[in-house]
Design an enzyme around this catalytic site. Structure first.
Site, PDB file in Angstrom:
ATOM      1  N   SER A 162     -14.655 -24.901 -59.336  1.00 31.13           N
ATOM      2  CA  SER A 162     -14.951 -25.730 -60.507  1.00 31.13           C
ATOM      3  C   SER A 162     -14.545 -27.171 -60.249  1.00 31.13           C
ATOM      4  CB  SER A 162     -14.190 -25.199 -61.722  1.00 31.13           C
ATOM      5  OG  SER A 162     -12.806 -25.485 -61.565  1.00 31.13           O
ATOM      6  N   LYS A 163     -14.974 -28.032 -61.154  1.00 31.04           N
ATOM      7  CA  LYS A 163     -14.614 -29.439 -61.068  1.00 31.04           C
ATOM      8  C   LYS A 163     -13.093 -29.591 -61.088  1.00 31.04           C
ATOM      9  CE  LYS A 163     -14.972 -33.572 -63.952  1.00 31.04           C
ATOM     10  NZ  LYS A 163     -14.010 -34.304 -63.134  1.00 31.04           N
ATOM     11  N   ARG A 164     -12.433 -28.716 -61.868  1.00 38.50           N
ATOM     12  CA  ARG A 164     -10.976 -28.796 -61.968  1.00 38.50           C
ATOM     13  C   ARG A 164     -10.285 -28.553 -60.627  1.00 38.50           C
ATOM     14  NH1 ARG A 164      -9.384 -24.977 -66.040  1.00 38.50           N
ATOM     15  NH2 ARG A 164     -11.570 -25.097 -66.680  1.00 38.50           N
ATOM     16  N   ASP A 186     -10.376 -31.791 -58.802  1.00 39.22           N
ATOM     17  CA  ASP A 186      -9.391 -32.752 -59.321  1.00 39.22           C
ATOM     18  C   ASP A 186      -7.984 -32.361 -58.875  1.00 39.22           C
ATOM     19  OD1 ASP A 186     -11.500 -33.942 -60.576  1.00 39.22           O
ATOM     20  OD2 ASP A 186     -11.102 -33.077 -62.558  1.00 39.22           O
TER      21      ASP A 186
END
Ligand code: GLU
Length: 502
Positions: free
Chosen positions: A259-261, A264
């Site tokens: 995921s994008k998380r 990050d």
């Protein structure tokens, strides 16, 4: 029959890196078979439409060299390729299904549906429940007509026959058979906007656009049985495309979908290009802006879920097209190994000529206000390229060629600047001043002869020399550095170090 595949993203935001891999696999498969790659934009869900997303997708594919033969931005015999512009095409298939009794009209309001869900655990609109709902199967025909005439909103639902075996023949997963009773009567069309839902538009367009292979992410596998039924209901079974559902991209650590998380959290991009969210204004980083070469990203992604069955890892687009094999794509998820991505970029950087890398590096130098001769930059690049994964790393590896050290690395000073270093460096400056041929070989010979004649420690002198010229204990061969800096600059740096460090 000519192979025709499509990449059919919904413009709901930036294209995730998993979506890029889907596009790439479609492209590799099409080109291997001399077929066509289509780009269709699936934008029938206006609630999820995000401005800019379509252009982003087109730009990302272009950057990566995933060429589109037909579709949005290119045109073609089945234009338009944006589903919102094909509205007029879908209604006749809705009517065909209604007339044949394979679909029905339903008037249940969202509140009524919520009520049912609260009342019945795991409620699903299907053969067991449709008889209790407000639809054309339970209401008299006149009432249905009256409601439509007075403008009541309705949806059209597919009528799934229970207890049938539905088989999806998947090129990666083999035969997947399910019982139709687990399916619900999915909405195919909404009167509110006159648009079909994803399922109907997707199937109708695959048929009309003569798609032969549907290659898409695993998350669409649960929709496939419904699509098989739709093909049958519409009388198109003999023209059903072959399916291939690609494995998920998994988190670099732990379980679950990338995921994008994760990006990050662990510091890597999950999008091909930078994306600025039009609502929040928040920017997500992309591979392009992070300094990746498109060839490296393509190579990296191609091997997430497939490999050529050899030790070969560096493969050009052309080689990938030749060697790709859809049937050898793994069934299980592919762990996203970001370090491997960097490794690919490193390899591709090394494969470029020094001249080409120097040209790319010049942009960074110019941004820093440094104007330097191309030949000189090329020589510097040849000395430090090996230590770089990205063009941007070259600055960290070579800034001392362009700027004298503004400070000296604390730890190195403590370790390498000895009591006799100032005198030795002063003396070295005088030795260098007497050299005419400042080539690496000659300078090295003279300096080493001087060190030996004085009985100094070779390591001690060279360490202090490097600290004075570079400002830290790093960089390529010392005499390659001095040859590029030249006599005057090298001597000036020695003197400044003596003055500053004492
Ligand atoms: N519009 C779907 C998506 O956004 C397409 C799925 C498919 O390829 O059928 O991924």
């Amino acid at each position: 029959m000519k192979v025709r595949v499509r990449f059919a993203p919904s413009p709901t935001g930036p294209l995730h890196i998993g979506g890029v891999r889907t596009a790439l696999y479609n492209y590799l498969f099409a080109k291997q078979h001399g077929g066509d790659m289509l780009l269709r934009i699936e934008d029938t869900d206006s609630n999820r439409f995000v401005p800019g997303a379509e252009n982003y997708i087109i730009e990302a594919l272009q950057w990566l060299g995933i060429g589109i033969d037909e579709g949005v931005g290119v045109g073609g015999p089945h234009a338009p390729y944006r589903q919102s512009e094909r509205k007029h095409l879908y209604r006749q298939y809705v009517d065909q299904l209604l007339d044949a009794g394979l679909a029905y009209i339903a008037f249940d309001t969202p509140a009524e549906l919520d009520g049912k869900r609260a009342e019945i655990p795991n409620f699903q609109y299907d053969a067991r429940t449709r008889g209790d709902m407000c639809n054309s199967l339970t209401l008299p025909a006149e009432e249905v007509k009256a409601r439509i005439d007075r403008g009541d909103q309705y949806v059209v639902r597919i009528k799934i026959e229970p207890d049938e075996s539905i088989t999806v023949n998947d090129l990666i997963r083999g035969e997947v058979t399910i019982n139709s009773s687990i399916l619900d009567d999915k909405v195919l069309f909404k009167s509110a906007d006159g648009l079909p839902t994803y399922h109907l538009a997707n199937v109708v367009d695959d048929y009309l656009m003569e798609i032969t292979h549907v290659i898409r992410g695993e998350e669409w596998l649960p929709s496939a049985p419904l699509h098989v039924i739709l093909y049958r209901y519409l009388g198109w079974s003999d023209r059903m495309p072959r399916f291939a559902h690609l494995p998920l991209l998994l988190k670099p650590d732990g379980n679950g979908k990338l995921s994008k998380r994760d990006g990050d959290r662990l510091g890597f991009p999950v999008f091909p290009l930078n994306w600025k969210d039009p609502k929040s204004g928040e920017t997500s980083s992309g591979y392009r802006e992070a300094g990746y070469f498109p060839e490296a990203v393509v190579n990296f992604l191609a091997l997430l879920g497939w490999n050529p069955g050899t030790d070969e890892e560096i493969l050009s687009m052309q080689q990938l097209i030749e060697q790709f094999n859809l049937e050898k794509v793994s069934k299980s998820g592919a762990r996203f190994d970001y370090e491997k991505g960097k490794w690919f970029n490193h390899k591709y950087l090394q494969m470029k000529s020094d001249e080409e890398v120097a040209d790319l590096f010049q942009h960074i130098l110019v941004e820093k206000g440094i104007i330097e001769d191309s030949q000189k930059v090329t020589r510097i690049v040849s000395l430090v390229k090996e230590r770089a994964n990205f063009i941007t790393d070259l600055w960290e590896q070579s800034s001392f060629f362009f700027q004298a050290p503004a400070a000296y690395d604390e730890k190195t000073v403590q370790k390498r600047w000895k009591a006799d270093s100032p005198a030795q460096m002063q003396e070295l400056a005088d030795v260098l001043a007497g050299i005419d041929d400042f080539s690496p070989e000659h300078t090295e010979e003279v300096v080493k002869a001087w060190i030996e004649s004085k009985g100094y420690g070779l390591g001690a002198v060279m360490n202090a020399f490097r600290l004075s010229v570079v400002g830290a204990a790093k960089g390529p061969h010392m005499f390659d550095i001095t040859a590029i800096l030249g006599k005057e600059e090298t001597i000036a740096r020695l003197k400044r170090a003596v003055e500053t460090l004492g």
